[in-house]
Design a protein around this motif. Structure first.
Motif, PDB file in Angstrom:
ATOM      1  N   VAL A  44      31.757  53.543  28.851  1.00 17.89           N
ATOM      2  CA  VAL A  44      30.733  52.670  28.254  1.00 17.89           C
ATOM      3  C   VAL A  44      29.349  53.304  28.413  1.00 17.89           C
ATOM      4  CG1 VAL A  44      29.707  50.368  28.230  1.00 17.89           C
ATOM      5  CG2 VAL A  44      32.150  50.609  28.672  1.00 17.89           C
ATOM      6  N   GLU A  76      32.571  42.920  23.770  1.00  9.54           N
ATOM      7  CA  GLU A  76      34.032  42.849  23.807  1.00  9.54           C
ATOM      8  C   GLU A  76      34.449  41.804  22.769  1.00  9.54           C
ATOM      9  OE1 GLU A  76      35.562  42.286  28.094  1.00  9.54           O
ATOM     10  OE2 GLU A  76      33.465  41.766  28.149  1.00  9.54           O
ATOM     11  N   ASP A  93      33.657  47.308  23.210  1.00 10.00           N
ATOM     12  CA  ASP A  93      34.198  47.703  24.501  1.00 10.00           C
ATOM     13  C   ASP A  93      35.633  47.204  24.551  1.00 10.00           C
ATOM     14  OD1 ASP A  93      34.979  48.063  27.082  1.00 10.00           O
ATOM     15  OD2 ASP A  93      33.155  47.272  28.000  1.00 10.00           O
ATOM     16  N   SER A 136      36.731  56.623  33.906  1.00  6.27           N
ATOM     17  CA  SER A 136      36.736  55.176  34.139  1.00  6.27           C
ATOM     18  C   SER A 136      36.105  54.488  32.945  1.00  6.27           C
ATOM     19  CB  SER A 136      35.918  54.836  35.391  1.00  6.27           C
ATOM     20  OG  SER A 136      34.547  55.083  35.139  1.00  6.27           O
ATOM     21  N   GLY A 137      36.379  53.194  32.839  1.00  6.93           N
ATOM     22  CA  GLY A 137      35.773  52.414  31.769  1.00  6.93           C
ATOM     23  C   GLY A 137      34.255  52.463  31.854  1.00  6.93           C
ATOM     24  N   SER A 138      33.734  52.373  33.079  1.00  7.49           N
ATOM     25  CA  SER A 138      32.262  52.394  33.256  1.00  7.49           C
ATOM     26  C   SER A 138      31.670  53.658  32.649  1.00  7.49           C
ATOM     27  CB  SER A 138      31.900  52.356  34.748  1.00  7.49           C
ATOM     28  OG  SER A 138      32.474  51.250  35.363  1.00  7.49           O
ATOM     29  N   ASN A 151      36.650  39.540  30.772  1.00  9.57           N
ATOM     30  CA  ASN A 151      36.265  39.153  32.133  1.00  9.57           C
ATOM     31  C   ASN A 151      35.688  37.755  32.140  1.00  9.57           C
ATOM     32  OD1 ASN A 151      36.440  41.952  33.668  1.00  9.57           O
ATOM     33  ND2 ASN A 151      35.595  42.321  31.636  1.00  9.57           N
ATOM     34  N   PHE A 211      31.461  41.844  30.835  1.00 14.65           N
ATOM     35  CA  PHE A 211      31.347  42.815  31.911  1.00 14.65           C
ATOM     36  C   PHE A 211      31.655  44.174  31.309  1.00 14.65           C
ATOM     37  CE2 PHE A 211      33.263  45.397  35.324  1.00 14.65           C
ATOM     38  CZ  PHE A 211      32.203  45.399  36.224  1.00 14.65           C
ATOM     39  N   HIS A 212      30.785  45.131  31.587  1.00 17.02           N
ATOM     40  CA  HIS A 212      30.991  46.449  30.978  1.00 17.02           C
ATOM     41  C   HIS A 212      31.072  47.569  31.998  1.00 17.02           C
ATOM     42  CE1 HIS A 212      30.617  44.863  26.936  1.00 17.02           C
ATOM     43  NE2 HIS A 212      29.503  44.251  27.271  1.00 17.02           N
ATOM     44  N   GLY A 213      31.127  47.224  33.293  1.00 15.46           N
ATOM     45  CA  GLY A 213      31.329  48.283  34.272  1.00 15.46           C
ATOM     46  C   GLY A 213      30.262  48.331  35.334  1.00 15.46           C
ATOM     47  N   LYS A 239      41.792  51.254  30.774  1.00 19.37           N
ATOM     48  CA  LYS A 239      42.947  50.561  31.357  1.00 19.37           C
ATOM     49  C   LYS A 239      44.321  50.942  30.775  1.00 19.37           C
ATOM     50  CE  LYS A 239      39.797  47.374  33.131  1.00 19.37           C
ATOM     51  NZ  LYS A 239      39.624  46.799  34.423  1.00 19.37           N
ATOM     52  N   VAL A 289      37.890  48.351  26.656  1.00 16.26           N
ATOM     53  CA  VAL A 289      38.457  48.818  27.926  1.00 16.26           C
ATOM     54  C   VAL A 289      39.648  47.933  28.340  1.00 16.26           C
ATOM     55  CG1 VAL A 289      37.927  48.888  30.401  1.00 16.26           C
ATOM     56  CG2 VAL A 289      36.464  50.090  28.776  1.00 16.26           C
ATOM     57  N   LYS A 290      39.553  46.635  28.084  1.00 19.22           N
ATOM     58  CA  LYS A 290      40.690  45.760  28.417  1.00 19.22           C
ATOM     59  C   LYS A 290      41.610  45.518  27.219  1.00 19.22           C
ATOM     60  CE  LYS A 290      39.685  43.240  32.628  1.00 19.22           C
ATOM     61  NZ  LYS A 290      39.191  42.024  33.295  1.00 19.22           N
TER      62      LYS A 290
HETATM   63  C1  PLP Z   1      35.483  45.294  29.283  1.00 24.05           C
HETATM   64  C2  PLP Z   1      35.278  46.230  30.412  1.00 24.05           C
HETATM   65  N1  PLP Z   1      34.477  47.293  30.265  1.00 24.05           N
HETATM   66  C3  PLP Z   1      34.285  48.193  31.242  1.00 24.05           C
HETATM   67  C4  PLP Z   1      34.891  48.037  32.463  1.00 24.05           C
HETATM   68  C5  PLP Z   1      34.684  49.062  33.538  1.00 24.05           C
HETATM   69  O1  PLP Z   1      35.863  49.792  33.699  1.00 24.05           O
HETATM   70  P1  PLP Z   1      36.168  50.568  35.058  1.00 24.05           P
HETATM   71  O2  PLP Z   1      36.452  49.539  36.093  1.00 24.05           O
HETATM   72  O3  PLP Z   1      37.360  51.425  34.731  1.00 24.05           O
HETATM   73  O4  PLP Z   1      34.967  51.377  35.373  1.00 24.05           O
HETATM   74  C6  PLP Z   1      35.722  46.940  32.682  1.00 24.05           C
HETATM   75  C7  PLP Z   1      36.379  46.750  33.972  1.00 24.05           C
HETATM   76  O5  PLP Z   1      37.036  45.772  34.233  1.00 24.05           O
HETATM   77  C8  PLP Z   1      35.937  46.025  31.633  1.00 24.05           C
HETATM   78  O6  PLP Z   1      36.741  44.975  31.770  1.00 24.05           O
END
Ligand code: PLP
Length: 450
Positions: A135, A227, A260, A130-132, A232, A158-160, A288, A262-263
């Motif tokens: 990170v 980011e 980050d 997962s992104g969380s 977010n 938002f980082h998770g 993602k 992730v998005k």
């Molecule tokens: C920029 C960013 N980092 C980390 C995350 C966490 O990712 P995950 O929901 O896959 O744990 C998100 C989730 O939306 C995100 O937007």
């Protein structure tokens, strides 16, 4: 890719949407799951929470058979389309491997090689689910490398869902004329206050604020986690000059720069936001879009920093399900498609076309507006000027936006009902006519009190 014919305006007129089956499902699910869901943000109220039957292309159907052109796309992962047959076929090949053996497969290096080829700063890769998790690993690596535990985040980021980063800027109660920075509070209960001492929070696009903090806390700060486009937070984007300054400041104060992505990764460009801006972070996180919806994430970085993942006296990383063959097979196919086809330019072009149609609607309604971020994940802010930071959200008409977003599902369009979440675009949206979608938005705008 979906093969539905292009829908026109008539397909997006208001119909009386019922959610009886979703409501029944909610009553059932709430007995076994808090709020009846697996993620608190999926709960939209006892009567309004949607339960999904299936997705295909850019479309989602709920349990009542309501059909939506989806602009949430699972908060970003769907880059090609739901149920993409190319990716699903690859995932089935991953199933043939037989499950997790807690040993490496060939797929890990195949996907890592693709990432290294596509993303400018990535020389070494480790996977996560997962992104969380990605990170969290990035922070651990940065701390292990720098020897400093403090880090800096950006207001609105938002980082998770893990404790050290679950701090949010309370912009709702901030008074822009106070001269004070907005309050930073935990995302709910259960987050140890001790984590707050380790994180500094700065507004986006303010290099002076960042340098002041770096100077004041240089002995404590080891990483800047950011980011480049706030995925977010209305997709508010870094200025080119700011991101350039960020790189220089991190070098000057010897701070690990983590993007980050992730998005933004494998969405705003093949090489993510770092390719768009031409700025190289030390570490980057991805999730993602890299698997078109299969659960896969990654940390990438320079060989110099990643070498701290070096054994039992180095930085630890791993997990039972890490590098799952099904997700890796899906990621390999998704990345190949993104590398070898014009999927991403098509996503961008369609996002731009939708912005053009929506812009015409807002202009006709004399509604000041700006589109933020990238056309593949754009924010809509009802204000005159491009925002610099989350602080500018307070002077946008976000109540009007939220009212619009809450009304659109009745027209078969599904954005997130919160002004801070971008509109996501996937390749399969190309099957739909942006003018038809904008026509429905025009109808909604006409019904709203301003
Ligand atoms: C920029 C960013 N980092 C980390 C995350 C966490 O990712 P995950 O929901 O896959 O744990 C998100 C989730 O939306 C995100 O937007």
């Amino acid at each position: 890719m979906a093969t539905a014919p292009k829908l026109d305006f008539g397909d997006f007129t208001r119909s009386k949407r019922v959610l009886h089956a979703s409501q029944r499902q909610h009553q059932r699910a709430a007995k076994s799951l808090p709020l009846g869901v697996s993620d608190t943000y999926r709960y939209w109220g006892d009567d309004a929470t949607i339960y999904v039957k299936r997705g295909k292309g850019a479309l989602l159907w709920d349990l009542d058979g309501n059909r939506y052109v989806d602009f949430r796309l699972g908060w970003g992962p769907i880059i090609l389309g739901y149920g993409d047959e190319r990716v699903d076929r690859a995932a089935r090949r991953g199933i043939e491997i037989g499950g997790v053996a807690a040993l490496a497969t060939e797929l890990e290096a195949s996907v890592a090689e693709l990432m290294i080829e596509m993303v400018p700063s990535v020389e070494k890769v480790r996977f996560a689910n997962s992104g969380s998790e990605a990170v969290a690993t990035a922070l651990r690596v940065a701390r292990g490398y720098s020897g400093r535990d403090g880090f800096v985040m950006v207001e609105g980021a938002f980082h998770g869902m893990f404790d050290p980063v679950l701090w949010r800027t309370q912009m709702e109660s901030w008074n822009p004329t106070s001269g004070e920075a907005p309050e930073v509070v935990p995302f709910g209960r259960g987050i140890p206050k001790a984590h707050r001492d380790l994180v500094g929070v700065v507004p986006l696009n303010d290099a002076d604020a960042l340098e002041d903090l770096f100077k004041r806390e240089r002995d404590r700060i080891g990483a800047f986690l950011m980011e480049p486009i706030l995925g977010n937070c209305c997709s508010i984007a870094s200025r080119q000059r700011y991101l350039h300054d960020v790189r220089l400041l991190c070098d000057k104060y010897d701070i690990v720069l983590i993007f980050d992505e992730v998005k933004t990764g494998f969405r705003v460009a093949r090489g993510g936001a770092q390719e768009l801006y031409g700025v190289r972070p030390d570490l980057s996180t991805f999730a993602k879009s890299m698997g078109n919806g299969y659960p896969i994430a990654a940390l990438g970085g320079s060989s110099e920093i990643m070498k701290v993942i070096s054994g039992f006296d180095g930085v630890m990383h791993g997990g039972t399900f890490t590098g799952h063959p099904v997700s890796l097979a899906a990621a390999e196919e998704t990345l190949r498609i993104l590398r070898d086809t014009d999927a991403l330019p098509r996503v961008e072009a369609w996002g731009r076309a939708l912005q053009a149609e929506l812009g015409a609607v807002f202009r006709a309604a004399e509604l000041p507006h700006v589109f933020t971020g990238h056309p593949s994940m754009f924010g809509i802010m009802f204000r005159e000027d491009l925002p610099e930071s989350y602080r500018d959200w307070t002077t946008s008409n976000h109540d009007l936006y939220d009212a619009m977003a809450r009304a659109l599902p009745d027209y078969g369009l599904l954005p997130e009902p919160d002004s801070r979440e971008p509109w996501f675009v996937c390749e399969a949206h190309a099957e739909f006519d942006p003018a038809g979608i904008a026509g429905a938005v025009a109808e909604v705008i006409a019904t709203l009190e301003r």
